[in-house]
Design an enzyme around this catalytic site. Structure first.
Site, PDB file in Angstrom:
ATOM      1  CE  LYS A 194      -2.081   2.467   3.161  1.00 37.32           C
ATOM      2  NZ  LYS A 194      -1.837   3.819   2.583  1.00 37.32           N
ATOM      3  CD  GLU A 209      12.665   4.535   8.917  1.00 41.14           C
ATOM      4  OE1 GLU A 209      12.556   5.311   9.625  1.00 41.14           O
ATOM      5  OE2 GLU A 209      12.568   4.548   7.694  1.00 41.14           O
ATOM      6  CB  CYS A 261      12.328   9.032   9.412  1.00 46.04           C
ATOM      7  SG  CYS A 261      13.196   8.012   8.513  1.00 46.04           S
ATOM      8  CD  GLU A 308       9.486  12.268  13.026  1.00 45.70           C
ATOM      9  OE1 GLU A 308      10.360  11.881  12.172  1.00 45.70           O
ATOM     10  OE2 GLU A 308       8.659  11.391  13.630  1.00 45.70           O
TER      11      GLU A 308
END
Length: 489
Positions: free
Chosen positions: A182, A258, A292, A389
């Site tokens: 996906k 991850e 990231c 973040e």
């Protein structure tokens, strides 16, 4: 060649080597973040479509199928053929990536070349995955086989669409698995184009299936499906926790994650300051900060702190923002309105909590989701912008005194994806590299990610590893075989 008017050909689900409408007939728009205009309508997958795709992948994986009978070396040749086709169509793919994601065309070309390298790296592994013979006690011949897990689900993010696809497909194909992938709903175009290339390359039907859709529907159906035996996800910590829980409650499928990061980049006062400023600049502003492992906590030793801020401002003023296809543009828009608004809220939080806004912090231009590259000084560890973040072009600069202090502060986070240290003192570099709790440590460089080296995080930055030999492990099962041998009379 860059083409902002690139035609979009593939907009449907890819199941069993065919492009098909979703069972519901629903579609969703994918939008150019530079001007907020719709690029195309994309078929929207949900649970029923996942069921069909998994059935195709399960059939392709069945004993005696074309895929299971294929030599391991032939899987490697298929991966190399796919890499050849991606290289052939690199301009088309880069145009689609830049339209859909907003990143500059040159950055898209760079990402796609990295994807090609990843396919070729794992092509080389396909016929080198093997077990061992074991000198077990007794009269048995004991050996191990490495076998593919089976049908795997893969859910990729929007920040590096085609590169994350390669990170997922490469090891899964080398191992012999079949795939239901996906792509992110914000950036489905290059995944669908790559799906078409797998058919052209000669992959058997059902080996690769691509289902654009939303996380709570298509993504959740993948995470909970009883016939999927491993799921790989790249994205946020919150969603990673949902996927891990869903995997546990369904069939205890293998999970590799991850996830996010709040990575420290530590700059000592013995560093070459010009180099340090440039490394730190690229560490946070690359890909519009949507990375990231971005160096989102910049720790600068007090002796060079003020000069570092001054030179960083001078450098950030030179960044050219604009549409992905404009000449010399290095920063495009954020991917969508939700992310755009979220970043601006973090900027306001930083100002409110007392960080000094040195540059930027506002919307850029009159259309699209552009944010000025932003620098905060005087950031302290308890501030929101220091802990959460941001995933945007916001540099937060902290001051430190000693090595021991900065190690402790670097590790004072729930994340542990990456880290960096810039120094001319090898002892400082080695002590930091050993003490920091992070999956990657970059010394006098940053973001040095290559297919040959494992990548992943400590703590809430993930589980398992991608890339390198380690990246194969989650797609393999180890089978032990013991054969009784005749005894000598």
């Amino acid at each position: 060649m860059a083409n902002p008017n690139q035609q979009v050909v593939y907009t449907k689900l890819f199941i069993n080597n065919e492009f098909v409408d979703s069972k519901s007939g629903k579609t969703f728009p994918t939008v150019n973040p530079a001007n907020c205009k719709k690029i195309a309508e994309i078929s929207e997958a949900d649970k029923e479509d996942v069921d069909v795709a998994v059935a195709a992948a399960k059939k392709a994986f069945a004993r005696g199928s074309e895929w299971r009978n294929l030599d391991a070396s032939a899987r490697g040749r298929l991966l190399n053929k796919l890499a050849d086709l991606v290289a052939r169509d690199i301009d088309t793919l880069a145009n689609l990536e830049s339209l859909d994601n907003g990143k500059p065309f040159g950055d898209s070309v760079f990402d796609i070349n990295c994807a090609i390298d990843t396919f070729r790296y794992y092509a080389g592994w396909a016929d080198k995955i093997h077990g061992n013979t074991i000198p077990a006690d007794g009269t048995s011949l004991t050996l191990t086989r490495k076998e593919p897990v089976g049908v795997v689900g893969q859910i990729i993010p929007w920040n590096y669409p085609i590169l994350m696809l390669a990170w997922k497909w490469g090891p899964a194909i080398a191992a012999g698995c079949t795939i239901v992938l996906k792509p992110a709903e914000a950036t489905p175009l290059t995944a669908l184009y790559c799906a078409a290339l797998t058919k052209e390359a000669g992959f058997p039907a059902g080996v690769i299936n691509v289902l654009p859709g939303y996380g709570p529907t298509a993504g959740y159906a993948i995470a909970t499906h009883p016939d999927i035996h491993k799921v790989a996800f790249t994205g946020s910590v919150d969603v990673g926790k949902i996927i891990m829980e869903a995997a546990a409650k369904s069939n205890l499928k293998k999970v590799s994650l991850e996830l996010g990061g709040k990575s420290p980049l530590v700059i000592f006062d013995d560093a070459n300051l010009d180099e340090a400023v440039e490394i730190a600049h690229n560490a946070i502003f690359a890909n519009h900060g949507q990375n990231c492992c971005a160096g989102s906590r910049t720790f600068v030793q007090e002796g060079i702190y003020d000069e570092f801020i001054k030179r960083s401002i001078e450098l950030v003023k030179k960044r050219k923002l604009g549409d992905a296809f404009e000449k010399d543009v290095v920063q495009g828009p954020q991917v969508d309105e939700k992310i755009f608004n979220r970043i601006l809220k973090y900027v306001e939080a930083g100002k409110k909590e007392g960080a000094k806004l040195e540059f930027g912090g506002k919307r850029w231009g009159n259309e699209g989701y552009f944010i000025e590259p932003t620098i905060f000084s005087g950031v302290t560890d308890g501030m929101i912008i220091a802990r959460e973040e941001i995933f945007g072009p916001v540099m937060s600069v902290f001051k430190f005194k000693t090595l021991d202090e900065v190690i402790e502060r670097s590790n004072n986070t729930n994340y542990g994806l990456a880290s960096g240290v810039i120094t001319s003192n090898i002892n400082n570099a080695l002590v930091f590299a050993q003490a920091v709790q992070a999956g990657s440590v970059w010394v006098n460089c940053y973001d040095a990610v290559v297919p040959q080296a494992p990548f992943g995080g400590f703590k809430q930055s993930g589980a398992a590893r991608e890339l390198g030999e380690d990246g194969l492990g989650p797609y393999l099962e180890t089978k032990t075989i013991s054969i009784k041998l005749p005894t000598n009379n």
